[in-house]
Design an enzyme around this catalytic site. Sequence first.
Site, PDB file in Angstrom:
ATOM      1  N   CYS A 195       1.018  -1.260  -0.073  1.00 56.75           N
ATOM      2  CA  CYS A 195      -0.036  -0.009  -0.076  1.00 56.75           C
ATOM      3  C   CYS A 195       0.856   1.243  -0.031  1.00 56.75           C
ATOM      4  O   CYS A 195       0.558   2.376  -0.758  1.00 56.75           O
ATOM      5  CB  CYS A 195      -0.997  -0.044   1.280  1.00 56.75           C
ATOM      6  N   HIS A 218      -2.574   1.145   6.831  1.00 55.61           N
ATOM      7  CA  HIS A 218      -2.705   1.154   5.537  1.00 55.61           C
ATOM      8  C   HIS A 218      -3.263   2.621   4.858  1.00 55.61           C
ATOM      9  O   HIS A 218      -3.623   3.393   5.657  1.00 55.61           O
ATOM     10  CB  HIS A 218      -4.057   0.330   5.548  1.00 55.61           C
ATOM     11  N   HIS A 239      -5.733   1.503  -3.895  1.00 52.64           N
ATOM     12  CA  HIS A 239      -4.574   1.125  -3.057  1.00 52.64           C
ATOM     13  C   HIS A 239      -4.214  -0.547  -3.295  1.00 52.64           C
ATOM     14  O   HIS A 239      -4.851  -1.106  -4.212  1.00 52.64           O
ATOM     15  CB  HIS A 239      -5.648   1.068  -1.548  1.00 52.64           C
TER      16      HIS A 239
END
Length: 203
Positions: free
Chosen positions: A106, A159, A175
């Site tokens: 990510c 994340h 992502h």
Amino acid sequence: MKKIVLLLLLFITFSSCNSTKDIVVTKSQVAQLKSKPVKPTSNPILPIDINGIELTPVDLKPLSLNIKSALPKTINTKANRIVDYAFAFDGVRYKRGGTTIDGMDCSGLVVTTFDSENISLPRVSRDMARTGNLIDLKQVSKGDLLFFATRKNSKTISHVGIVTTARDGFVEFIHASTNHGVIVSNMAEKYWYFAFVQARRVI
């Protein structure tokens, strides 16, 4: 004596007639005057005939063109270029520490994408969450960053994704997910809605 006086009178009469003689201009002299060329002015203005329409000097006005308004508007903002670059990795598999088409994680996707616009960001998502300006989720726009806490029973940021679409509460982001690789998700999805921590603007 009378003869001398008479001669003098005749002489004076003839000489006075010569001085008052009328000037006569002949037809040939008039023709010569008409045939003489007229000297043009220093800036002659002549009518122009275009397709049978005569343009007078009043019509000949300088044109000022606004090129920018004449051309179609092109959207080429930094945010759009960033999102377009991120989409080049759509479908790439997840790879921890990856930053290429062979594999992405990510933060690797975000760092690589923003680096394409000479914007340097920290490599780890929790450090990335300290950059730029904190904004409300309702204020996000294309190119902004969304941060999530995805580890179970943890509120620590782990994340990050890049906003691709934001309008009227509808927010999508690209992502690199551990299960599906680089994909586009929606903030309306229950998992991402509850995992969301904050949004930041770095451009």
